[in-house]
Scaffold this motif. Structure first.
Motif, PDB file in Angstrom:
ATOM      1  N   ALA A 173      50.787  80.607  30.623  1.00  0.00           N
ATOM      2  CA  ALA A 173      49.732  81.542  31.026  1.00  0.00           C
ATOM      3  C   ALA A 173      49.637  81.607  32.551  1.00  0.00           C
ATOM      4  O   ALA A 173      49.424  82.662  33.127  1.00  0.00           O
ATOM      5  N   GLY A 174      49.797  80.474  33.192  1.00  0.00           N
ATOM      6  CA  GLY A 174      49.808  80.435  34.655  1.00  0.00           C
ATOM      7  C   GLY A 174      51.227  80.615  35.165  1.00  0.00           C
ATOM      8  O   GLY A 174      52.141  80.973  34.418  1.00  0.00           O
ATOM      9  N   SER A 176      52.302  74.839  36.375  1.00  0.00           N
ATOM     10  CA  SER A 176      50.867  75.091  36.530  1.00  0.00           C
ATOM     11  C   SER A 176      50.077  74.104  35.678  1.00  0.00           C
ATOM     12  O   SER A 176      50.596  73.070  35.269  1.00  0.00           O
ATOM     13  N   SER A 220      48.485  69.531  35.652  1.00  0.00           N
ATOM     14  CA  SER A 220      49.567  68.731  36.242  1.00  0.00           C
ATOM     15  C   SER A 220      49.826  69.119  37.694  1.00  0.00           C
ATOM     16  O   SER A 220      50.300  68.300  38.476  1.00  0.00           O
ATOM     17  N   GLY A 277      48.142  59.617  39.188  1.00  0.00           N
ATOM     18  CA  GLY A 277      48.519  58.229  38.942  1.00  0.00           C
ATOM     19  C   GLY A 277      49.218  58.148  37.592  1.00  0.00           C
ATOM     20  O   GLY A 277      48.923  58.934  36.688  1.00  0.00           O
ATOM     21  N   LEU A 301      50.441  82.669  25.130  1.00  0.00           N
ATOM     22  CA  LEU A 301      50.567  82.619  23.664  1.00  0.00           C
ATOM     23  C   LEU A 301      49.296  83.206  23.057  1.00  0.00           C
ATOM     24  O   LEU A 301      48.192  82.738  23.360  1.00  0.00           O
ATOM     25  N   LEU A 312      36.979  70.628  35.849  1.00  0.00           N
ATOM     26  CA  LEU A 312      37.956  70.169  36.848  1.00  0.00           C
ATOM     27  C   LEU A 312      39.362  70.312  36.267  1.00  0.00           C
ATOM     28  O   LEU A 312      40.102  69.340  36.139  1.00  0.00           O
ATOM     29  N   ASP A 363      44.211  78.479  34.440  1.00  0.00           N
ATOM     30  CA  ASP A 363      45.174  78.877  33.410  1.00  0.00           C
ATOM     31  C   ASP A 363      45.159  77.948  32.202  1.00  0.00           C
ATOM     32  O   ASP A 363      45.886  78.192  31.230  1.00  0.00           O
ATOM     33  N   GLU A 389      48.455  67.034  26.931  1.00  0.00           N
ATOM     34  CA  GLU A 389      46.998  67.013  26.758  1.00  0.00           C
ATOM     35  C   GLU A 389      46.533  67.903  25.604  1.00  0.00           C
ATOM     36  O   GLU A 389      45.399  67.771  25.145  1.00  0.00           O
ATOM     37  N   SER A 410      47.514  59.936  31.035  1.00  0.00           N
ATOM     38  CA  SER A 410      47.676  61.322  30.595  1.00  0.00           C
ATOM     39  C   SER A 410      48.993  61.880  31.139  1.00  0.00           C
ATOM     40  O   SER A 410      49.720  62.584  30.425  1.00  0.00           O
ATOM     41  N   SER A 411      49.294  61.555  32.389  1.00  0.00           N
ATOM     42  CA  SER A 411      50.595  61.969  32.923  1.00  0.00           C
ATOM     43  C   SER A 411      51.705  61.273  32.124  1.00  0.00           C
ATOM     44  O   SER A 411      52.702  61.902  31.739  1.00  0.00           O
TER      45      SER A 411
HETATM   46  C1  LIG Z   1      41.956  66.709  39.368  1.00  0.00           C
HETATM   47  C2  LIG Z   1      42.709  66.020  38.280  1.00  0.00           C
HETATM   48  C3  LIG Z   1      43.144  64.728  38.474  1.00  0.00           C
HETATM   49  C4  LIG Z   1      43.846  64.065  37.469  1.00  0.00           C
HETATM   50  N1  LIG Z   1      44.314  62.815  37.692  1.00  0.00           N
HETATM   51  C5  LIG Z   1      45.069  62.205  36.761  1.00  0.00           C
HETATM   52  C6  LIG Z   1      45.696  60.957  37.042  1.00  0.00           C
HETATM   53  O1  LIG Z   1      45.596  60.436  38.154  1.00  0.00           O
HETATM   54  N2  LIG Z   1      46.450  60.392  36.057  1.00  0.00           N
HETATM   55  C7  LIG Z   1      46.619  60.964  34.827  1.00  0.00           C
HETATM   56  O2  LIG Z   1      47.306  60.406  33.988  1.00  0.00           O
HETATM   57  N3  LIG Z   1      46.034  62.153  34.549  1.00  0.00           N
HETATM   58  C8  LIG Z   1      45.280  62.777  35.479  1.00  0.00           C
HETATM   59  N4  LIG Z   1      44.735  64.001  35.207  1.00  0.00           N
HETATM   60  C9  LIG Z   1      44.977  64.602  33.892  1.00  0.00           C
HETATM   61  C10 LIG Z   1      46.387  65.166  33.857  1.00  0.00           C
HETATM   62  O3  LIG Z   1      46.618  65.884  35.057  1.00  0.00           O
HETATM   63  C11 LIG Z   1      46.577  66.104  32.687  1.00  0.00           C
HETATM   64  O4  LIG Z   1      46.080  65.544  31.513  1.00  0.00           O
HETATM   65  C12 LIG Z   1      48.057  66.422  32.478  1.00  0.00           C
HETATM   66  O5  LIG Z   1      48.650  66.813  33.690  1.00  0.00           O
HETATM   67  C13 LIG Z   1      48.191  67.514  31.424  1.00  0.00           C
HETATM   68  O6  LIG Z   1      49.519  67.937  31.385  1.00  0.00           O
HETATM   69  P1  LIG Z   1      49.968  69.024  30.317  1.00  0.00           P
HETATM   70  O7  LIG Z   1      51.351  69.394  30.685  1.00  0.00           O
HETATM   71  O8  LIG Z   1      49.688  68.526  28.959  1.00  0.00           O
HETATM   72  O9  LIG Z   1      48.981  70.256  30.549  1.00  0.00           O
HETATM   73  P2  LIG Z   1      48.725  71.112  31.892  1.00  0.00           P
HETATM   74  O10 LIG Z   1      49.320  70.476  33.082  1.00  0.00           O
HETATM   75  O11 LIG Z   1      47.264  71.405  31.935  1.00  0.00           O
HETATM   76  O12 LIG Z   1      49.544  72.448  31.627  1.00  0.00           O
HETATM   77  C14 LIG Z   1      49.099  73.398  30.695  1.00  0.00           C
HETATM   78  C15 LIG Z   1      50.051  74.569  30.740  1.00  0.00           C
HETATM   79  O13 LIG Z   1      49.796  75.421  29.623  1.00  0.00           O
HETATM   80  C16 LIG Z   1      49.642  76.758  30.067  1.00  0.00           C
HETATM   81  N5  LIG Z   1      48.776  77.439  29.068  1.00  0.00           N
HETATM   82  C17 LIG Z   1      47.486  77.194  28.736  1.00  0.00           C
HETATM   83  N6  LIG Z   1      47.115  77.989  27.729  1.00  0.00           N
HETATM   84  C18 LIG Z   1      48.179  78.760  27.409  1.00  0.00           C
HETATM   85  C19 LIG Z   1      48.425  79.781  26.457  1.00  0.00           C
HETATM   86  N7  LIG Z   1      47.513  80.188  25.562  1.00  0.00           N
HETATM   87  N8  LIG Z   1      49.658  80.390  26.471  1.00  0.00           N
HETATM   88  C20 LIG Z   1      50.624  80.005  27.339  1.00  0.00           C
HETATM   89  N9  LIG Z   1      50.440  79.022  28.250  1.00  0.00           N
HETATM   90  C21 LIG Z   1      49.239  78.407  28.265  1.00  0.00           C
HETATM   91  C22 LIG Z   1      49.106  76.657  31.459  1.00  0.00           C
HETATM   92  O14 LIG Z   1      49.355  77.822  32.201  1.00  0.00           O
HETATM   93  C23 LIG Z   1      49.902  75.450  31.970  1.00  0.00           C
HETATM   94  O15 LIG Z   1      51.182  75.863  32.379  1.00  0.00           O
HETATM   95  C24 LIG Z   1      44.065  64.703  36.224  1.00  0.00           C
HETATM   96  C25 LIG Z   1      43.642  66.014  36.025  1.00  0.00           C
HETATM   97  C26 LIG Z   1      42.984  66.682  37.054  1.00  0.00           C
HETATM   98  C27 LIG Z   1      42.561  68.104  36.826  1.00  0.00           C
END
Ligand SMILES: Cc1cc2nc3c(=O)[nH]c(=O)nc-3n(C[C@H](O)[C@H](O)[C@H](O)COP(=O)(O)OP(=O)(O)OC[C@H]3O[C@@H](n4cnc5c(N)ncnc54)[C@H](O)[C@@H]3O)c2cc1C
Length: 508
Positions: A34-35, A39, A42, A51, A157, A204, A208, A365, A380-381
């Motif tokens: 979506a982004g 994006s 992460s 971290g 999606l 926070l 997207d 996530e 989470s990372s």
């Molecule tokens: C400020 C901040 C600090 C953090 N610090 C930490 C830390 O230090 N350590 C740690 O472990 N975790 C931390 N987290 C949490 C961690 O960043 C996230 O849980 C993790 O990065 C999620 O990764 P992801 O790839 O699952 O999802 P995301 O990185 O959120 O990516 C989601 C993706 O899905 C896309 N998307 C969403 N909906 C749709 C749709 N309907 N159709 C198509 N695409 C879609 C978005 O555009 C994006 O590309 C932090 C989060 C934030 C916001």
């Protein structure tokens, strides 16, 4: 109609790791997000990076597993936790050696033992790494190019497509750039679309993170787990919004308005609150978060009273960052409010990242079960990398093992839409409802009001929907309906869990 072996939804750390692993297994891969590409949370710009923690060595694995179960309140899935912890060292090695991502480390073996490296909610130091945006972006982009992964940024999606047996055989995407709906056939689809932060007014996470994909997966037979558990985090509301409050600085805070906490207890509670980031119901210092919550949408008025001598290094660094980056002086009056942050629950998967629906995998996530009620910081990372890789490998294996080519889909595309202004208004109402009743202070009375309001939003969406409209309006209705569905599932899970556990606090 376009086609690929593996279609990944989401371009955060989980989606990228899944895509790279699937392509390395030999599958053709497309990543829709979506982004922009790279994006989600992460790549959230408002923080230094992420971290990342794991067991110090093999001997530490069992302790980390046990600690996740304890901190997670016993509701994490033991098999997932085992697979998760066991997979972290390999995943970090893969990131560094195979992908060439440069990770930050503590300056020395001695400093790695310092208290500041104990992850949030943990009881000891672990292996700690820092994941910053630029090295991750550069390494992922090099892999994307060399493996020929197709990128579909700004493709949302809006639905999955099933064949007559219920197998997922593709997806319906909304191309936000030309405002057209496209269908994609895929032998396997991976949902890596992030958490539930998009359902709240103050969040926070990045914009997207739409928080719709969990409901789309559920509508096609996947289940949700631990969805009532979500990290809520204090953040600045004034003089600037959407900034994480540095938890280590709670001990230097002076409140500028009355709070319902006895004066003789306040210092101890602030000291305890300095030890962790997100709200938890497990510790007495929840009183601080409840005071913030009680201050409402404006936030709790406070300022810092930093020591003048022997200033700890992190305070110095933080105060300088606040002043230089955001023009905020420690003595300025600030307001702090509760923000929705990261989801601990989501789509249920097994240890192979399979959702139980043929053709559908999930990671990151968007999923749940590996953390439980409270999540240890830095996991989470790690979750995105470990289960991202697992999802990519599983989906590629399934796709490459499929005997026939991805079948052309004879799918009836959604026909009904809603005026985008109406959809935006209803989404704002949804976020208001979730923020009013479902942040940290949860009661049966409030949760049942939330459900009523969500049902009424669903009725309004139905009443405003219209046939034969344009693709933009069709996507708007699909997104809104999925967001309402996911919110309703969360509220139902919050009501069902009548006891406080970790991030879920029942005031009644
Ligand atoms: C400020 C901040 C600090 C953090 N610090 C930490 C830390 O230090 N350590 C740690 O472990 N975790 C931390 N987290 C949490 C961690 O960043 C996230 O849980 C993790 O990065 C999620 O990764 P992801 O790839 O699952 O999802 P995301 O990185 O959120 O990516 C989601 C993706 O899905 C896309 N998307 C969403 N909906 C749709 C749709 N309907 N159709 C198509 N695409 C879609 C978005 O555009 C994006 O590309 C932090 C989060 C934030 C916001």
């Amino acid at each position: 109609m376009e086609s690929t072996d593996v279609l990944v939804i989401g371009s955060g750390i989980a989606g990228l790791c899944a895509a790279i692993e699937a392509a390395r297994t030999g599958a053709t891969v497309a990543v829709a997000s979506a982004g922009k590409t790279m994006s989600g949370s992460s790549f959230f710009p408002g923080t230094w990076g992420l971290g990342l923690i794991g067991p110090v060595d093999e001997d530490d694995e069992q302790d980390l597993i046990d600690t996740i179960q304890t901190v997670g309140g016993g509701v994490a899935d033991p098999t997932l936790v085992q697979t998760f912890v066991h997979g972290i060292p390999q995943a970090i090695q893969w990131l560094e050696q195979d992908l060439g991502v440069e990770l930050q480390r503590p300056q020395s073996a001695e400093s790695a033992q310092q208290k500041q490296f104990i992850p949030c909610f943990d009881h000891k130091t672990r292996m700690w790494r820092g994941l910053t945006r630029k090295p991750l972006e550069d390494a992922c982009m090099a892999q994307v190019e060399s493996l020929g992964i197709r990128l579909l940024p700004h493709h949302e999606l809006i639905d999955l497509v099933e064949d007559t047996t219920g197998k997922i055989v593709g997806a319906v995407l909304f191309n936000q750039t030309n405002e057209r709906i496209v269908t994609f056939t895929a032998k396997a689809t991976i949902i890596a679309a992030g958490g539930t932060g998009g359902l709240f007014e103050r969040s926070l996470t990045s914009f997207d993170v739409l928080s719709s994909s969990q409901a789309i997966a559920r509508a096609h037979g996947a289940s949700l787990t631990n969805i009532e558990f979500m990290q809520m985090m204090p953040g600045f509301n004034e003089p600037k919004r959407n900034l994480v409050f540095n938890e280590k600085t709670w001990r230097y805070v002076k409140f500028d308005q009355p709070v319902e906490i006895d004066d003789d207890k306040l210092d101890d509670l602030l000291e305890q609150r300095s030890g962790y980031g997100p709200f938890t119901s497990r510790l007495a210092s929840r009183a601080i978060d409840l005071a913030i919550d009680q201050a409402g949408a404006e936030g709790l008025a406070l300022h810092y009273d930093f020591p003048r001598e022997d200033v700890p290094e992190f305070v110095q660094t933080f105060a300088t960052w606040l002043q230089d980056e955001h023009g905020i002086a420690p003595t300025d009056e600030m307001r702090v409010a509760m923000y929705a942050h990261a989801a601990n629950g989501g789509i249920k998967i097994d240890k192979t990242a399979y959702t139980g629906v043929e053709g559908l995998y999930a990671c990151g996530e968007a999923t749940g079960g590996m953390h439980g009620a409270d999540r240890i910081g830095g996991l989470s990372s790690a979750n995105g990398i470990v289960f991202g890789r697992i999802a990519g490998a599983s989906a590629a294996r399934a796709a490459l093992g499929a005997s026939e080519a991805a079948a052309p889909m004879d799918t009836a595309l959604p026909q009904y839409g809603i005026a985008t202004a109406d959809a935006e208004r209803l989404t704002r109402s949804l976020r208001h409802t979730m923020s009013t009743y479902c942040m940290i202070n949860r009661t049966e009375a409030d949760l049942s009001k939330a459900l009523q309001e969500l049902e009424s939003l669903q009725d309004k969406a139905m009443a405003l929907s219209k046939p034969h409209t344009n693709d933009c309006e069709i996507a708007a209705l699909a997104r809104l309906q999925s967001q309402i569905q996911l919110s309703m599932e969360m509220v139902k899970a919050m009501r069902k869990r009548t006891e406080s556990l970790g991030s879920h606090y029942r005031a009644d």
